[in-house]
Write a protein that holds these residues in place. Structure first.
Motif, PDB file in Angstrom:
ATOM      1  N   ASP A   1       3.313  12.809  -0.007  1.00  0.00           N
ATOM      2  CA  ASP A   1       3.066  13.977   0.838  1.00  0.00           C
ATOM      3  C   ASP A   1       4.145  14.158   1.899  1.00  0.00           C
ATOM      4  OD1 ASP A   1       0.813  14.484  -0.560  1.00  0.00           O
ATOM      5  OD2 ASP A   1      -0.577  13.629   0.907  1.00  0.00           O
ATOM      6  N   LEU A   2       4.815  13.066   2.273  1.00  0.00           N
ATOM      7  CA  LEU A   2       5.804  13.155   3.334  1.00  0.00           C
ATOM      8  C   LEU A   2       7.190  13.502   2.807  1.00  0.00           C
ATOM      9  CD1 LEU A   2       4.832  10.164   5.618  1.00  0.00           C
ATOM     10  CD2 LEU A   2       4.172  12.549   5.782  1.00  0.00           C
TER      11      LEU A   2
ATOM     12  N   ASP B   1       3.856  17.530   9.083  1.00  0.00           N
ATOM     13  CA  ASP B   1       4.111  17.239  10.497  1.00  0.00           C
ATOM     14  C   ASP B   1       2.816  17.025  11.262  1.00  0.00           C
ATOM     15  OD1 ASP B   1       6.815  17.400  10.106  1.00  0.00           O
ATOM     16  OD2 ASP B   1       6.975  19.488  10.761  1.00  0.00           O
ATOM     17  N   LEU B   2       1.827  17.885  11.024  1.00  0.00           N
ATOM     18  CA  LEU B   2       0.548  17.726  11.709  1.00  0.00           C
ATOM     19  C   LEU B   2      -0.184  16.484  11.233  1.00  0.00           C
ATOM     20  CD1 LEU B   2      -0.789  21.405  11.824  1.00  0.00           C
ATOM     21  CD2 LEU B   2       0.197  20.064  13.687  1.00  0.00           C
ATOM     22  N   ALA B   3      -0.096  16.203   9.935  1.00  0.00           N
ATOM     23  CA  ALA B   3      -0.736  15.004   9.404  1.00  0.00           C
ATOM     24  C   ALA B   3      -0.139  13.742  10.020  1.00  0.00           C
ATOM     25  CB  ALA B   3      -0.592  14.968   7.882  1.00  0.00           C
TER      26      ALA B   3
ATOM     27  N   ASP C   1      -5.122  10.259   6.492  1.00  0.00           N
ATOM     28  CA  ASP C   1      -3.937   9.536   6.925  1.00  0.00           C
ATOM     29  C   ASP C   1      -2.709   9.971   6.145  1.00  0.00           C
ATOM     30  OD1 ASP C   1      -2.492   7.654   8.413  1.00  0.00           O
ATOM     31  OD2 ASP C   1      -2.719   6.142   6.856  1.00  0.00           O
ATOM     32  N   ALA C   2      -1.627  10.298   6.862  1.00  0.00           N
ATOM     33  CA  ALA C   2      -0.406  10.773   6.204  1.00  0.00           C
ATOM     34  C   ALA C   2       0.345   9.666   5.499  1.00  0.00           C
ATOM     35  CB  ALA C   2       0.511  11.422   7.253  1.00  0.00           C
ATOM     36  N   VAL C   3       0.145   8.421   5.895  1.00  0.00           N
ATOM     37  CA  VAL C   3       0.959   7.341   5.334  1.00  0.00           C
ATOM     38  C   VAL C   3       0.204   6.483   4.329  1.00  0.00           C
ATOM     39  CG1 VAL C   3       2.409   7.250   7.381  1.00  0.00           C
ATOM     40  CG2 VAL C   3       0.406   5.771   7.253  1.00  0.00           C
ATOM     41  N   SER C   4      -1.063   6.767   4.086  1.00  0.00           N
ATOM     42  CA  SER C   4      -1.833   5.980   3.136  1.00  0.00           C
ATOM     43  C   SER C   4      -1.340   6.225   1.715  1.00  0.00           C
ATOM     44  CB  SER C   4      -3.316   6.321   3.225  1.00  0.00           C
ATOM     45  OG  SER C   4      -4.049   5.631   2.230  1.00  0.00           O
ATOM     46  N   GLN C   5      -1.316   5.159   0.913  1.00  0.00           N
ATOM     47  CA  GLN C   5      -0.842   5.242  -0.467  1.00  0.00           C
ATOM     48  C   GLN C   5      -1.991   5.151  -1.473  1.00  0.00           C
ATOM     49  OE1 GLN C   5       2.650   4.946  -1.718  1.00  0.00           O
ATOM     50  NE2 GLN C   5       3.303   5.572   0.296  1.00  0.00           N
TER      51      GLN C   5
ATOM     52  N   VAL D   1       8.524  -1.313   7.963  1.00  0.00           N
ATOM     53  CA  VAL D   1       9.375  -0.124   7.891  1.00  0.00           C
ATOM     54  C   VAL D   1      10.181  -0.125   6.594  1.00  0.00           C
ATOM     55  CG1 VAL D   1      11.309   1.092   8.974  1.00  0.00           C
ATOM     56  CG2 VAL D   1       9.483   0.137  10.393  1.00  0.00           C
ATOM     57  N   SER D   2      10.643  -1.287   6.171  1.00  0.00           N
ATOM     58  CA  SER D   2      11.386  -1.381   4.914  1.00  0.00           C
ATOM     59  C   SER D   2      10.509  -0.976   3.739  1.00  0.00           C
ATOM     60  CB  SER D   2      11.907  -2.803   4.720  1.00  0.00           C
ATOM     61  OG  SER D   2      12.778  -3.182   5.773  1.00  0.00           O
ATOM     62  N   MET D   3       9.252  -1.434   3.750  1.00  0.00           N
ATOM     63  CA  MET D   3       8.334  -1.070   2.678  1.00  0.00           C
ATOM     64  C   MET D   3       8.061   0.430   2.679  1.00  0.00           C
ATOM     65  SD  MET D   3       7.614  -3.605   0.774  1.00  0.00           S
ATOM     66  CE  MET D   3       6.178  -2.931  -0.053  1.00  0.00           C
ATOM     67  N   PHE D   4       7.945   1.012   3.853  1.00  0.00           N
ATOM     68  CA  PHE D   4       7.721   2.457   3.951  1.00  0.00           C
ATOM     69  C   PHE D   4       8.885   3.223   3.336  1.00  0.00           C
ATOM     70  CE2 PHE D   4       8.408   6.432   6.307  1.00  0.00           C
ATOM     71  CZ  PHE D   4       7.223   7.085   6.038  1.00  0.00           C
ATOM     72  N   LEU D   5      10.110   2.765   3.601  1.00  0.00           N
ATOM     73  CA  LEU D   5      11.279   3.444   3.063  1.00  0.00           C
ATOM     74  C   LEU D   5      11.356   3.308   1.546  1.00  0.00           C
ATOM     75  CD1 LEU D   5      13.879   4.990   3.708  1.00  0.00           C
ATOM     76  CD2 LEU D   5      15.036   2.792   3.988  1.00  0.00           C
ATOM     77  N   LEU D   6      10.953   2.137   1.029  1.00  0.00           N
ATOM     78  CA  LEU D   6      11.000   1.914  -0.417  1.00  0.00           C
ATOM     79  C   LEU D   6       9.922   2.697  -1.154  1.00  0.00           C
ATOM     80  CD1 LEU D   6      11.663  -1.944  -0.541  1.00  0.00           C
ATOM     81  CD2 LEU D   6      13.269  -0.114  -1.102  1.00  0.00           C
ATOM     82  N   ILE D   7       8.748   2.828  -0.522  1.00  0.00           N
ATOM     83  CA  ILE D   7       7.622   3.508  -1.174  1.00  0.00           C
ATOM     84  C   ILE D   7       7.162   4.626  -0.245  1.00  0.00           C
ATOM     85  CG2 ILE D   7       5.431   3.204  -2.381  1.00  0.00           C
ATOM     86  CD1 ILE D   7       5.922   0.206  -2.319  1.00  0.00           C
TER      87      ILE D   7
END
Length: 312
Positions: A305-306, A116-118, A249-253, A295-301
């Motif tokens: 950590d999240l 959550d903080l990230a 970054d919390a969303v970096s892959q 957003v679609s890509m985020f949901l697929l991959i």
């Protein structure tokens, strides 16, 4: 001269940033060699999407007219100076994420920064440096009396021409192909309140990034370097930004091995995806299409950590 050779210079920069880490880092060579099929799988749907977008615009679009509207919206803007401001804002983004991550780590949980903080670090930094401040000092450019400052947002966000929504076709096709290829190996996260909250958060992140990188940066670079020069250089900057912020970054892959390794991997992943996002923007100038794709890509991959607590 700059516009004529813009694409060549941008491609040369991208090649150097990819080849350099590949040559000096054995881990990078192993990742590229071991993931060559994965790269092909992830790139191919986007290439197909670009071909579909090209065909739709060629058959039904009025891109020349749209380009003239973009040029008119940029009329009176000090483009080079604004690009300099954007570079400073990206530095501010990186520094903000470093400082906020440190603060949340020190005063947060003993084990480190929670998901959550990230995500809060990712959201706050992007909202400030990729959205709020740029809108104040760049897109409006101080021109509030004659309405010039509202021209670009009207083009990007108030999309009334039906043909500009044809970009939904390449977006949907690309998402379906990527989903078909990778979800059997990764799987989709189950529905939950946590997932919905993260989707809202990432929608905000995608909005900030697409307005900044495509609506602001690429539009200005296209005026200087030409269409493909602007697309490629913006994709390079987009990828390099993720390489810099990866540790915070919390969303970096990215794998997070070291900066040199992450630079090469960022160009091969975020940079390649950025070409598709940039081409969508160049064809349709419709920010909502880019946000839907992101957003679609985020949901697929979903970043690993999240996924903590996603079933709670």
């Amino acid at each position: 001269m700059v516009r004529r050779w813009g694409l060549a210079w941008a491609v040369a920069l991208a090649v150097v940033l990819i080849v350099g880490p590949t040559l000096v880092r054995p881990a990078m060579r192993d990742d590229v060699g071991g993931s060559s099929v994965l790269f092909l799988i992830s790139w191919m749907p986007m290439v197909i999407g670009m071909v579909i977008a090209w065909g739709l615009v060629r058959a039904f679009g009025r891109r020349d007219e749209l380009d003239r509207r973009i040029a008119a919206a940029m009329d009176g803007h000090p483009v080079y100076r604004e690009l300099g401001w954007m570079a400073l804002l990206l530095v501010g983004l990186v520094l903000s994420m470093v400082m906020l991550s440190w603060i949340f780590t020190v005063y947060g949980e003993q084990t480190g920064v929670s998901p959550d903080l990230a995500m809060s670090v990712a959201l706050v930094s992007r909202l400030l440096f990729l959205f709020a401040v740029p809108l104040l000092i760049l897109d409006r450019s101080g021109l509030t009396v004659d309405g010039k400052g509202t021209a670009m947002p009207s083009i990007a966000l108030k999309v009334s021409e039906p043909w500009r929504w044809l970009g939904l076709v390449p977006v949907v096709v690309s998402v379906l192909l990527i989903g078909f290829l990778i979800t059997p190996h990764i799987g989709l996260p189950p529905p939950s309140l946590t997932l919905y909250a993260m989707l809202v958060a990432f929608t905000v992140i995608a909005l900030c990034e697409e307005i900044f990188f495509r609506g602001m940066m690429q539009s200005r670079l296209e005026l200087i370097l030409g269409r493909w020069g602007g697309i490629v250089l913006t994709s390079v900057v987009f990828a390099m930004t993720y390489a810099f912020i990866q540790p915070y970054d919390a969303v970096s892959q990215l794998p997070g091995i070291d900066f040199v390794h992450d630079t090469g991997m960022a160009l091969l992943t975020y940079g390649a995806a950025g070409l598709f996002y940039g081409y969508l923007w160049a064809c349709f100038r419709n920010t909502w299409l880019n946000i839907l794709m992101r957003v679609s890509m985020f949901l697929l991959i979903l970043p690993p950590d999240l996924q903590i607590g996603i079933n709670q």
